[in-house]
Write an enzyme that holds these catalytic residues in place. Structure first.
Site, mmCIF file in Angstrom:
data_model
loop_
_atom_site.group_PDB
_atom_site.id
_atom_site.type_symbol
_atom_site.label_atom_id
_atom_site.label_comp_id
_atom_site.label_asym_id
_atom_site.label_seq_id
_atom_site.Cartn_x
_atom_site.Cartn_y
_atom_site.Cartn_z
ATOM 1 C CE LYS A 194 -53.170 -2.584 -32.968
ATOM 2 N NZ LYS A 194 -53.736 -1.566 -31.830
ATOM 3 C CD GLU B 130 -50.110 -0.679 -33.802
ATOM 4 O OE1 GLU B 130 -50.986 -0.139 -34.501
ATOM 5 O OE2 GLU B 130 -50.407 -0.533 -32.359
#
Length: 366
Positions: A219, A177
């Site tokens: 992400k 992420e």
């Protein structure tokens, strides 16, 4: 490292046009949201709230995986059933947040570095034994005067790659992420430049660490103007800018991309994801999904407010948002779908704690 299992798990998280539910808020973050609604900031209140989420009927129809927090993965329902068993029974793959949060980066005002590498192999082994099949690590990058700088980008990229390599060694699929924060007045072009720089750095370090791209999930943020930018963009313009950025930076071997909402309103985050899939779904090497926290949970939390009598309505709101996300993956989301969500809120605010027969049918047939 079992390459086949990693790839299969990563692929399973994108099947059925489903998305990820990020319920990995730290206790301080969860308590802050509770405080805003007058909910007690206690371990039991957090447990009850999470039970409301994981016991939502048929949530596995549109959610493929749930990212948990250390406290959450160890909790049970009031009847003593572990949350992780509830999720698995509903076909939802359990995952776990393993970073320890972003902290101020020494010598770099306004920039953050994410911690958590110390002792990570042992924690990953424990989580895998508990049933987790994937993990998540978040790095954040603020846009400002001269930031993010190269040192911040490289340090966080190196940490993300180290985490990803350790995850795969432990048999867990890493969610990488990276969030270029939307806070600020910056234009969409600035967000695009910074996001590209961060993505290039991250994949360079992933290559150095020999991370299996087919066995990982990206992400990222969407490429959009800052939240206070005077010139906002249409859903189609954000979709084009985001997809264009990803095409330039993300290898085709990556199993899939699941966007974070970045503080966007639930409807806006959903509409922008829908625009990407409506225009580009069949033209990209990877599926585009969602990995939302507040953009899925906030309407349900606003209804629940710590009151057991509101659980059913809150669960309906959660399911509605997840179903809207699934429709966005198909490129079939329409703003008219939000009428069902509005009906759920109307029932609650009239003081009726039982859903109407019409809403019950919506939930069954959605």
């Amino acid at each position: 490292m079992n390459t086949r299992e990693l790839i299969e798990t990563a692929q399973c998280l994108f099947k059925g046009y489903k998305g990820l539910l990020a319920m990995d808020e730290s206790n301080p973050t969860c308590n802050k949201r509770f405080a805003a609604l007058g909910i007690p900031q206690t371990k039991e209140a957090r447990r009850a709230y999470r039970e409301m989420i994981v016991t939502t009927n048929c949530l596995g129809n549109c959610i493929s995986g749930a990212i948990l927090y250390d406290e959450t993965i160890r909790q049970n329902t009031k009847d003593g059933i572990p949350f992780i068993k509830i999720l698995i029974a509903d076909g939802i793959i359990p995952g776990i947040k393993v970073d320890t949060g972003a902290k101020n980066m020494a010598g770099h005002p306004g920039e953050k570095i994410t911690g958590g590498l110390e002792g990570l192999p042992g924690r990953l082994k424990e989580y895998a034994q508990m049933g987790a099949r994937f993990a998540k690590w978040r790095a954040v990058f603020a846009i400002g005067d001269g930031i993010p700088g190269k040192d911040c980008i490289e340090a966080n990229a190196a940490a993300l790659a180290e985490y990803a390599a350790l995850c795969q060694q432990a048999g867990l699929v890493p969610i990488v992420e990276l969030e270029v924060l939307m806070a600020g007045e910056h234009a969409i072009e600035t967000c695009a430049v910074v996001t590209e720089e961060v993505l290039h750095a991250v994949f360079n370090h992933l290559f150095i660490k020999k991370v299996l791209l087919e066995g990982m999930i990206l992400k990222p943020n969407m490429v959009a103007p800052g939240l206070t930018c005077p010139v906002q963009k249409t859903e189609e313009e954000v979709a084009y800018a985001t997809v264009n950025c990803l095409r330039r930076c993300v290898p085709a071997a990556v199993s899939g991309i699941a966007f974070l909402p970045g503080g966007q309103a639930p409807e806006l985050a959903t509409a922008r994801l829908n625009a990407m899939n409506a225009s580009f779904k069949w033209k990209l090497p990877w599926p585009l999904a969602f990995s939302f926290t507040r953009a899925l949970q906030q309407p349900a939390l606003d209804i629940w407010k710590g009151n057991d009598a509101n659980v059913r309505c809150a669960q309906a709101a959660l399911y509605h948002r997840a179903k809207c996300g699934q429709s966005a993956r198909l490129g079939e989301y329409e703003i008219s779908m939000e009428k069902r969500g509005e009906d759920i809120h109307i029932v609650k605010y009239k003081g009726v704690h039982k859903l109407s027969d019409t809403l019950e049918k919506h939930i069954v047939t959605l």
